[in-house]
Motif scaffolding. Structure first.
Motif, mmCIF file in Angstrom:
data_model
loop_
_atom_site.group_PDB
_atom_site.id
_atom_site.type_symbol
_atom_site.label_atom_id
_atom_site.label_comp_id
_atom_site.label_asym_id
_atom_site.label_seq_id
_atom_site.Cartn_x
_atom_site.Cartn_y
_atom_site.Cartn_z
ATOM 1 N N MET A 1 95.131 15.884 -11.351
ATOM 2 C CA MET A 1 95.809 15.435 -12.560
ATOM 3 C C MET A 1 95.896 13.919 -12.544
ATOM 4 O O MET A 1 95.959 13.300 -11.495
ATOM 5 N N ILE A 2 95.878 13.339 -13.720
ATOM 6 C CA ILE A 2 95.911 11.880 -13.836
ATOM 7 C C ILE A 2 97.344 11.350 -13.782
ATOM 8 O O ILE A 2 98.304 12.081 -14.014
ATOM 9 N N HIS A 3 97.436 10.052 -13.483
ATOM 10 C CA HIS A 3 98.702 9.322 -13.502
ATOM 11 C C HIS A 3 98.498 8.081 -14.355
ATOM 12 O O HIS A 3 97.436 7.445 -14.276
ATOM 13 N N ILE A 4 99.505 7.746 -15.154
ATOM 14 C CA ILE A 4 99.422 6.559 -15.999
ATOM 15 C C ILE A 4 100.682 5.728 -15.757
ATOM 16 O O ILE A 4 101.792 6.182 -16.043
ATOM 17 N N ARG A 5 100.484 4.535 -15.216
ATOM 18 C CA ARG A 5 101.595 3.626 -14.948
ATOM 19 C C ARG A 5 101.476 2.426 -15.889
ATOM 20 O O ARG A 5 100.371 1.993 -16.211
ATOM 21 N N PHE A 6 102.637 1.871 -16.289
ATOM 22 C CA PHE A 6 102.650 0.799 -17.279
ATOM 23 C C PHE A 6 103.689 -0.250 -16.928
ATOM 24 O O PHE A 6 104.795 0.080 -16.507
ATOM 25 N N SER A 7 103.304 -1.509 -17.079
ATOM 26 C CA SER A 7 104.231 -2.641 -16.997
ATOM 27 C C SER A 7 104.007 -3.514 -18.205
ATOM 28 O O SER A 7 102.868 -3.781 -18.592
ATOM 29 N N GLY A 13 101.143 -6.653 -21.380
ATOM 30 C CA GLY A 13 101.255 -5.477 -20.534
ATOM 31 C C GLY A 13 99.998 -5.165 -19.754
ATOM 32 O O GLY A 13 98.943 -5.779 -19.946
ATOM 33 N N GLU A 14 100.147 -4.198 -18.859
ATOM 34 C CA GLU A 14 99.033 -3.717 -18.050
ATOM 35 C C GLU A 14 99.249 -2.240 -17.771
ATOM 36 O O GLU A 14 100.365 -1.806 -17.495
ATOM 37 N N ILE A 15 98.169 -1.484 -17.835
ATOM 38 C CA ILE A 15 98.219 -0.046 -17.614
ATOM 39 C C ILE A 15 97.279 0.307 -16.476
ATOM 40 O O ILE A 15 96.155 -0.198 -16.414
ATOM 41 N N ASP A 16 97.744 1.177 -15.588
ATOM 42 C CA ASP A 16 96.891 1.728 -14.536
ATOM 43 C C ASP A 16 96.748 3.218 -14.805
ATOM 44 O O ASP A 16 97.729 3.959 -14.791
ATOM 45 N N GLU A 48 103.948 12.676 -13.916
ATOM 46 C CA GLU A 48 104.840 11.555 -13.666
ATOM 47 C C GLU A 48 104.975 11.381 -12.159
ATOM 48 O O GLU A 48 105.165 12.347 -11.422
ATOM 49 N N VAL A 49 104.832 10.143 -11.706
ATOM 50 C CA VAL A 49 104.945 9.800 -10.287
ATOM 51 C C VAL A 49 105.794 8.544 -10.165
ATOM 52 O O VAL A 49 106.194 7.952 -11.168
ATOM 53 N N ASP A 50 106.042 8.124 -8.954
ATOM 54 C CA ASP A 50 106.720 6.858 -8.726
ATOM 55 C C ASP A 50 105.865 5.762 -9.358
ATOM 56 O O ASP A 50 104.696 5.607 -9.001
ATOM 57 N N ASP A 55 106.370 -0.583 -13.929
ATOM 58 C CA ASP A 55 107.732 -0.344 -14.395
ATOM 59 C C ASP A 55 108.016 1.102 -14.770
ATOM 60 O O ASP A 55 109.135 1.578 -14.605
ATOM 61 N N SER A 56 107.026 1.795 -15.312
ATOM 62 C CA SER A 56 107.277 3.147 -15.811
ATOM 63 C C SER A 56 105.992 3.967 -15.814
ATOM 64 O O SER A 56 104.903 3.439 -15.593
ATOM 65 N N CYS A 57 106.157 5.264 -16.069
ATOM 66 C CA CYS A 57 105.023 6.176 -16.202
ATOM 67 C C CYS A 57 104.920 6.634 -17.650
ATOM 68 O O CYS A 57 105.931 6.786 -18.336
ATOM 69 N N LEU A 58 103.701 6.863 -18.088
ATOM 70 C CA LEU A 58 103.441 7.449 -19.388
ATOM 71 C C LEU A 58 102.991 8.879 -19.143
ATOM 72 O O LEU A 58 102.386 9.177 -18.114
ATOM 73 N N ASN A 59 103.303 9.790 -20.061
ATOM 74 C CA ASN A 59 103.049 11.207 -19.778
ATOM 75 C C ASN A 59 101.897 11.841 -20.551
ATOM 76 O O ASN A 59 101.638 13.019 -20.419
ATOM 77 N N LEU A 60 101.192 11.042 -21.364
ATOM 78 C CA LEU A 60 100.120 11.616 -22.164
ATOM 79 C C LEU A 60 99.065 10.561 -22.458
ATOM 80 O O LEU A 60 99.387 9.401 -22.726
#
Length: 130
Positions: A1-7, A13-16, A48-50, A55-60
């Protein structure tokens, strides 16, 4: 499953967006199937992960056909990517990682001056192998 992190701490901003090589290839395949099925958008859930160091996780993840260059943006708790079919088909190749790709390997998908394939308002996207 994928993870999406955002600051949202610099330059808009930046998304991983990360996953195993297979997870990432599945995203690319989903983009290509979007056009074969004549659908308007594809939705891919994310775990959702650490979020650290973000700063946060996106769920979709929402990928949508539009009439603009590829644009990466955050909409609520979702990562939204839109673009013309031609440009999204090229973008799908950014997710083509071989099974032997080492964890930590990544690509940066960003706008730069004169790039007509990426919308200037697009958020910086890092596509990472877990």
């Amino acid at each position: 499953m994928i993870h999406i992190r955002f600051s949202n701490n610099h330059y808009g901003g930046e998304i991983d967006l990360s996953g195993t090589p297979g997870d990432l290839r599945n995203i690319g395949q989903s983009i290509l199937e979007l056009f074969e099925a004549q659908d308007v958008q594809v939705c891919i859930p994310a775990n959702e992960v650490d979020p650290a160091p973000y700063d946060s996780c996106l769920n979709l993840l929402l990928i949508r056909k539009s009439d603009c260059p590829v644009k990466v943006m955050v909409a609520g708790s979702s990562l939204k990517i839109e673009g013309t079919p031609e440009k999204l088909k090229v973008f799908a190749d950014w997710f083509n990682f071989g099974d032997s790709t080492e964890s930590g390997y990544h690509n940066h998908f960003d706008y730069y001056e004169g790039n007509e394939w990426v919308d200037p308002a697009s958020v910086s996207l890092i596509i990472s192998v877990q």
